[in-house]
Design a protein around this motif. Structure first.
Motif: not given
Length: 274
Positions: A166-177, A249-257
């Protein structure tokens, strides 16, 4: 856990137009409106509270008269709402003097002031959302010039290599990183040199989280780790292993950066070397 006292069904206060209105408001809300403050819980730091609220930690410290190194105590109340033009050091609205052109009609209610900020209540994850969705658009262009100057002092590198889930998004409920995939146990590296200002799992939706302060303007965050390999106040160098990838706290193995500039999220790809 990070909890804010809030109730979606609460009654909004009437507009503040007279001195009596102000007195009545503070009689009804002696500690501020619900959701406008946070009571420190075990594991909280000033940085983690500012991170969750989406504000600059220095602004939060100044507002609450907390001096470096920003130590806070369990049970301490941290006020989150800030508008220096409307609220002086006393924390109460400033009234226009008699005869001034700008009358009390210009005084904003605390609710109106709070709505201008990223609402701490909205920052808490819904049941069907991760905790780091963007709840309002961050206009990066407004700070891009300042950010570019400040970022020259930070040498950024990818914390891990892998598919971008998942990439970064400026949308109202977008991803912060950026959400970067990989295998459980994959080493997570510090994206730049700095000091660990948070290492724990008290922020809902982030799992095991590390936050690093790189300078006065920039923080980076590393979420969902299986294991943390650093602790608060540790000094780290760029490329140092700070955690192991996981799925807390994630649905799959990942790094949220995430990269944050003066408390606001920015697109990490603008800073990371290819």
């Amino acid at each position: 856990m990070f909890f804010l006292s809030a109730c979606s069904s609460r009654e909004s206060p009437a507009p503040v137009t007279t001195l009596n209105d102000i007195k009545n408001y503070y009689k009804k809300y002696p500690q501020g409106e619900p959701g406008s403050s946070h009571v420190v819980q075990p594991g909280d730091t000033l940085y983690s509270i500012a991170f969750r609220a989406g504000v600059d930690y220095r602004q939060l410290a100044k507002q609450n008269n907390i001096a470096p190194p920003y130590r806070i105590l369990v049970g301490q109340r941290i006020h989150l709402v800030n508008n220096y033009a409307t609220y002086p050091a006393s924390g109460k609205p400033a009234l226009a003097l008699k005869g001034q052109k700008n009358t009390t009609s210009a005084v904003k209610t605390p609710k109106q002031t709070q709505d201008k900020l990223t609402s701490p209540n909205k920052a808490i994850a819904r049941n069907n959302q991760t905790g780091y969705v963007q709840n309002r658009t961050v206009k990066e262009n407004a700070t891009s010039a300042t950010s570019a100057v400040s970022s020259s002092k930070v040498r950024w590198a990818w914390p891990v290599r892998g598919p971008i889930l998942a990439g970064f998004s400026n949308a109202e409920h977008g991803n912060k990183g950026l959400d970067i995939g990989g295998k459980a146990g994959t080493p997570i590296k510090a994206a730049a040199a700095g000091e660990v200002v948070y290492a724990g799992n008290a922020l809902r939706g982030y799992g095991n989280l590390v936050i690093i302060r790189h300078n006065d303007d920039f923080l980076s965050a590393y979420a969902h780790n299986r294991k943390l390999l650093v602790k608060e106040r540790d000094t780290v160098v760029s490329g140092q292993t700070i955690a192991e990838m996981g799925n807390t706290d994630a649905p799959s193995v990942r790094l949220h950066f995430e990269i944050r500039f003066r408390g606001k999220t920015v697109d990490p790809k603008r800073y990371l070397n290819n």
